[in-house]
Design a protein around this motif. Structure first.
Motif: not given
Length: 361
Positions: A115, A119-120, A124, A126-127, A136-137, A190
């Motif tokens: 991820y 990550a987007n 993920s 991070t989400s 995510w970006c 995203s």
């Protein structure tokens, strides 16, 4: 943030500050509303309620800045460019991922490491929490970095027509995929399909800037307020017609990212071209805000979430609107302080290792 590949423009940093502040206001308003606080409840406050548009400004600004570098250097050394971008992005990005993995210790799977590049997409690490969700970006930004040296070369060879063809192609992709997705808003928000045209629009704005620089500088003072007013109106339109959290399959989003980037391209062109000056202290403050904007963007939700959990809905005066402004100022100041610490500790040492990647003919 000064570049070794293009004469420094504080206007770029000031726009970074503005973009990061919009995203902060978006997340703060969501959290504050959830705690029962008073927020602006009108479409005309769309720059706050739909403040995720700050990400679109970041993406459009990236396209503009790197195309300006390509125009200045005339040719980009691929290896040097990617090395510089890794030094810029990875130290803080990896730090945020370590936070995400630490939080997800009990559910961690080795494949979660992948991820880092996506990550987007999907679920993920991070989400899964608000503290690291802004990351995510970054894969989308890095995807643009990987292809930019080629895109800039083709754009310099073929002109603006090439970028317009790319924009048309991206619109066709959006139309093709709309009916095949049950959650098209998330797809457009995203992924490559919904965001890549914003980088391309920034590149197109840079080519317009080079072609019409004298005219833009002459009229920027008159163009700036209409450009900002258009940004307010565009966000109000989204807040009224297709807010982010409302419909997961709104057709409005097919064209929204392109329209959004057109609006921000206008703001970028007018602000970068403006020859006036703000008060010196304000110039310095906004420029510093841009310098630390990456840390500000990636870390702001950690501060917002932590304070919300520790203190809940703070009522300092009992007057709803005044309480909102006071709490907002305190939280913003704490995020600013943390971002400054992060910049000087994590980002700046690596930024000093960057080198030139231009190959002027």
């Amino acid at each position: 943030m000064k570049s070794v590949n293009l004469p420094y423009s504080p206007r770029i940093d000031q726009l970074r500050w503005f973009a990061a502040t919009l995203v902060f206001l978006f997340h703060f308003s969501i959290k504050w509303r959830g705690l029962g606080g008073v927020v602006f409840d009108t479409p005309w406050a769309g720059l706050i309620s739909e403040g995720h548009t700050g990400v679109a400004l970041f993406f459009t600004l990236s396209g503009f800045l790197f195309m300006r570098i390509a125009q200045f250097q005339q040719q980009i050394d691929y290896r040097g460019f990617v090395r510089n971008r890794m030094l810029r992005i990875l130290p803080l990005y990896l730090t945020v991922f370590l936070l995400a993995f630490s939080l997800g210790r009990d559910t961690f799977q080795p494949q979660d490491l992948l991820y880092l590049f996506t990550a987007n997409l999907g679920n993920s690490p991070t989400s899964q929490n608000l503290i690291t969700g802004a990351a995510w970006c970054i894969p989308l930004e890095f995807m643009f970095y990987l292809v930019f040296p080629w895109l800039s070369r083709f754009a310099l060879e073929r002109g603006m027509r090439y970028l317009l063809q790319l924009l048309a192609l991206m619109l066709a992709f959006k139309l093709m995929l709309y009916h095949e997705s049950k959650h098209s808003v998330l797809m457009y928000f995203s992924t490559f399909v919904g965001r890549f045209d914003q980088f391309v629009m920034g590149m197109l704005a840079a080519m317009l800037y080079l072609r019409h620089q004298d005219w833009l500088q002459r009229w920027a003072g008159w163009l700036l307020l209409p450009a900002l007013a258009l940004a307010v109106c565009a966000s109000a339109l989204q807040a009224r017609v297709a807010p982010f959290n409302a419909d997961s399959n709104a057709a409005f989003w097919i064209v929204w990212s392109l329209l959004e980037s057109v609006v921000w391209a206008g703001v970028i062109l007018s602000w970068v071209s403006w020859q006036g000056r703000l008060p010196d202290w304000l110039e310095r403050v906004l420029t510093h805000g841009g310098k630390v904007s990456f840390s500000f963007y990636l870390l702001h939700m950690g501060v917002v979430q932590t304070l919300a959990q520790q203190f809940g809905p703070v009522r300092l005066t009992g007057v709803g609107g005044l309480d909102t402004m006071l709490v907002l100022a305190v939280v913003y100041g704490l995020v600013w302080a943390l971002a400054t610490l992060s910049y000087h500790t994590i980002e700046e040492p690596f930024l000093r290792l960057r080198g030139s990647y231009g190959m002027r003919k």
